[in-house]
Design a protein around this motif. Sequence first.
Motif: not given
Length: 537
Positions: A461-479
């Motif tokens: 929420r409220g995060v730019d497109i580049g940071a969204i890509e980064f956050i999604h990668r982090r979540l997948i890495a944690l999974r």
Amino acid sequence: MTDSRGNDTIVQGDFRNRSPGSRPNEILPPALELGNVNKWFGTNHANKDVSLTVRRGSIHGVIGENGAGKSTIMSIVYGYIGADSGTVKVNGKPTDIRTPRDAIAAGIGMVHQHFMLVDTFTVLENVLLGAEGGATLGPGLRRARAELKRLEREYALEVDVDALVGELPVGLQQRVEILKVLYRGAEILILDEPTGVLTPQEADHLFRILRALRDQGKTIIIITHKLREIMDLTDAVTVMRRGAVVADVRTREPSREQWAELMVGRKVLLRVDKKPARPGPVLLETEGLTVVGGAGVTRVEGVGLQVRAGEIVGIAGVSGNGQSELLEALAGIRPVASGTVRIKGEDVTRRPDIFTAKGLRRFGVAHVPEDRQKVGLVTAFTAAESSILGYHDDRAYNGRVLMDRGAVVARCAREMRDYDVRPPLPRLRTAAFSGGNQQKIVLAREMERDPAVLLVGQPTRGVDIGAIEFIHRRLIALRDAGKAILLVSVELDEVRALADRILVMFDGHIMGEVPGDAAEERHLGLMMAGVTTEAAE
């Protein structure tokens, strides 16, 4: 979009201005012009010679990464902060804006990302606040009531003027904010991340309202990072990066991929790249979970779910259907009325030493709250202090008597570097960061604790497109590292992209489960409206 030398192209739009009903050859000045505006915060050069032109009667986007200087430049226009140098023209006239009162007098209104409303006041009282117009309230209230009725009819901004604001859903609260600025006579409306807290349906309605305002001759400026808002709503866009303007573009020209590249200065992957999940043992489980909210209303009823190690379970649903209360109960910050919660096989509902926010944190449960400002941060604290909230009694931060502030700052600096928080200043007050960078501070604090279970509410929420890509990668890495992740998001595309299994909530109940790789938007939409899985199929 770059030229042969790798520089950003600057595509100038047609900035001729005509008011509604004006003759074809009647040229009017732009609604707003900024010339070489600079702003420093200590050593941070937040705005660097920013110049932009906003055509009258248009919807103009100001886009860029978190920390690009978008909100800062618009805060200067609205008089919240003063520029160190540069000029501002409104309707072609140089205008000295030192306070919001100056901006309002110049016909400028601003709807902030985090609403400026008093929850215990009615809609009418909130709109009138600061514009009472006399020593007694009676005449002002009567005038305001009549004017609000007119504005509601004219712009499809219907809302109960006698309702308490705190009891309204966020979509209606945003309408109240728009009514406030219109009531004060605004001809230029600035909206900061206007859909950050809205459902897709609420966002669509907002778009219709903004188009109606534009067609009535109002000028709309939207600060955003969302490709959908850029492409579906705006007429022209100014792109900012690291405090400077890098392009002025007509909306119809770039593609989705080019817009993303313009914002972040590199190519961005607009999909989540992940391998199939390899689920392990159940780490989070509920049976018959019931949670009661305010005024004794049951918000979650009889919910049973499982989240295994190595998988992401997403919860989809229209905001206000119990997802928030479910996450808060699982995080130990809202009491459970009945039912069972098991973490790593332990029935924590029978363990009062564990089933608290502090106890669950020590037991390996991390929580990214949906509302970063009200629950996740103390905005008056420094970023370093906010980065250890909930973990402040860890040995790493404490000496024999006093807190080791050097250790706190050092850890915050490392997390800021790893999560690209801008500006990377641990001692800067949390309130001084953009909403997206505040979100990164919270995400870094919770995701870097090596939790067994991660509860995530609205991660981008409220995060730019580049940071969204980064956050999604982090979540997948944690999974992939074997963590169990329960994800709540109003962004349906986000849930579909990240989740291995999707649960749909409606009115506090789980309507059914859909495999993540087989989730169709229409099917999920029906379930979100209260249709069971079987009926939706």
